[in-house]
Motif scaffolding. Sequence first.
Motif, short mmCIF file in Angstrom:
data_model
loop_
_atom_site.label_atom_id
_atom_site.label_comp_id
_atom_site.label_asym_id
_atom_site.label_seq_id
_atom_site.Cartn_x
_atom_site.Cartn_y
_atom_site.Cartn_z
N ARG A 83 30.67 34.46 30.01
CA ARG A 83 31.68 34.27 31.04
C ARG A 83 31.72 35.50 31.91
NH1 ARG A 83 36.01 30.87 30.95
NH2 ARG A 83 36.16 30.84 28.68
N TYR A 90 41.23 24.64 36.36
CA TYR A 90 39.93 25.11 36.82
C TYR A 90 38.88 24.00 36.72
CZ TYR A 90 41.55 29.94 36.83
OH TYR A 90 42.21 31.10 37.10
N MET A 147 40.19 26.71 41.68
CA MET A 147 41.22 27.24 40.80
C MET A 147 42.40 26.30 40.67
SD MET A 147 41.35 31.18 42.05
CE MET A 147 42.73 31.55 40.97
N SER A 161 42.39 27.20 31.69
CA SER A 161 42.60 28.51 32.29
C SER A 161 41.25 29.19 32.44
CB SER A 161 43.51 29.37 31.42
OG SER A 161 42.82 29.75 30.24
N ASN A 162 41.24 30.40 32.96
CA ASN A 162 39.98 31.12 33.10
C ASN A 162 39.59 31.86 31.82
OD1 ASN A 162 41.81 33.16 33.15
ND2 ASN A 162 41.20 34.00 35.11
N THR A 163 40.31 31.57 30.74
CA THR A 163 39.91 32.11 29.44
C THR A 163 39.51 31.02 28.46
OG1 THR A 163 42.17 32.00 28.57
CG2 THR A 163 41.53 34.02 29.70
N THR A 176 36.51 32.72 39.49
CA THR A 176 35.43 31.74 39.44
C THR A 176 35.35 31.02 38.11
OG1 THR A 176 33.70 33.19 38.58
CG2 THR A 176 34.10 33.27 40.95
N ASN A 177 35.82 31.68 37.05
CA ASN A 177 35.67 31.12 35.70
C ASN A 177 34.23 30.67 35.48
OD1 ASN A 177 36.62 30.43 33.17
ND2 ASN A 177 37.13 28.34 33.76
N SER A 237 34.69 23.07 38.21
CA SER A 237 33.51 23.63 38.87
C SER A 237 32.35 22.67 38.77
CB SER A 237 33.15 24.99 38.28
OG SER A 237 33.01 24.91 36.86
N TYR A 262 38.43 37.31 30.61
CA TYR A 262 39.16 36.56 31.62
C TYR A 262 38.18 36.28 32.75
CZ TYR A 262 43.20 37.76 28.95
OH TYR A 262 44.10 37.88 27.93
N GLY A 263 38.00 35.03 33.05
CA GLY A 263 36.93 34.65 33.95
C GLY A 263 37.19 34.93 35.41
N TYR A 277 33.52 26.12 42.85
CA TYR A 277 34.57 26.11 41.85
C TYR A 277 35.92 25.93 42.53
CZ TYR A 277 35.40 30.98 43.23
OH TYR A 277 35.67 32.11 43.93
#
Lengths: 119, 112
Positions: free
Chosen positions: A95, B31, B50, B96-98, A104-105, B33, A100-101, B48
Motif C-alpha cells: 500500500r 474508497y 475518495m 477506509s484508506n487503511t 489514493t489508497n 478505484s 495509511y494509504g 480512484y
Amino acid sequence: AQKITQTQPGMFVQEKEAVTLDCTYDTSDPSYGLFWYKQPSSGEMIFLIYQGSYDQQNATEGRYSLNFQKARKSANLVISASQLGDSAMYFCAMREGGSYGGATNKLIFGTGTLLAVQP
Amino acid sequence: EAQVTQNPRYLITVTGKKLTVTCSQNMNHEYMSWYRQDPGLGLRQIYYSMNVEVTDKGDVPEGYKVSRKEKRNFPLILESPSPNQTSLYFCASSFSNTGELFFGEGSRLTVL
C-alpha cells in the motif's frame, strides 16, 4: 519510488509440500502495508494475507503465513501443505503512502508468480 | 453478501466505439478505484475516488474517464477505445484508506 519485486515467474510444488513465494519491496516510508493476493485461472483477485510494517509478529491465515523480514525488505508467502486448488497466480502488493494509504489508497503490485501444484 | 460487482465480465468491441464498464459495491465503502492488469506488468491503478464527487488520476489514466455520483457506483468510461486498452480491468473498494481492498471479478476487454 516504491516498488515490489517478485523474481519467480513460475514455480512447481508437489501436493502436500510447503512452498515459499518470494517478494521484496522498496520504500522509504517507515509505515507501510504488505498484501498477498491469489488469482486463479477464473481471474478474480482473492485476498490472502496482510502484514503491517509495525506488526511484531508474522501474519498467518490458515495455511498461509507471511515471512516478514523488515531489515531485508522481504515479505515472502509460505503455503503449507499445498493443495491442487492452490494452483494460481500469486501477487505481492504494497500500500502506497504507508499503512495509511493517503488519498489514493493505491496498491503497488509485483508482476506475480505462477504456482503449479503437481499431484 | 458483501461484494463488488462489475459488468460486463467480457466484452469485444471495435476501435472508437464508446463503452462503459460498471462497478457497484454494497458495503458502503468510501474508497473505490480501477486497475488494469497486463501480462508482465501486474496491476496498475487507473483512477480512484475518495468519496462521492471526489475522483483523481492514478498511474495510467490516459484514455479513461470515471464518475462518482453515488457512493456505491464507480463506472469506468472509455470514450474512444483503442487496441492498447485491451486488458483485464478490476474495480476495487475499501471502507477506509487503511482497510483491505475488495476486488470485483474482473472485466476482460478486447478492442479490435
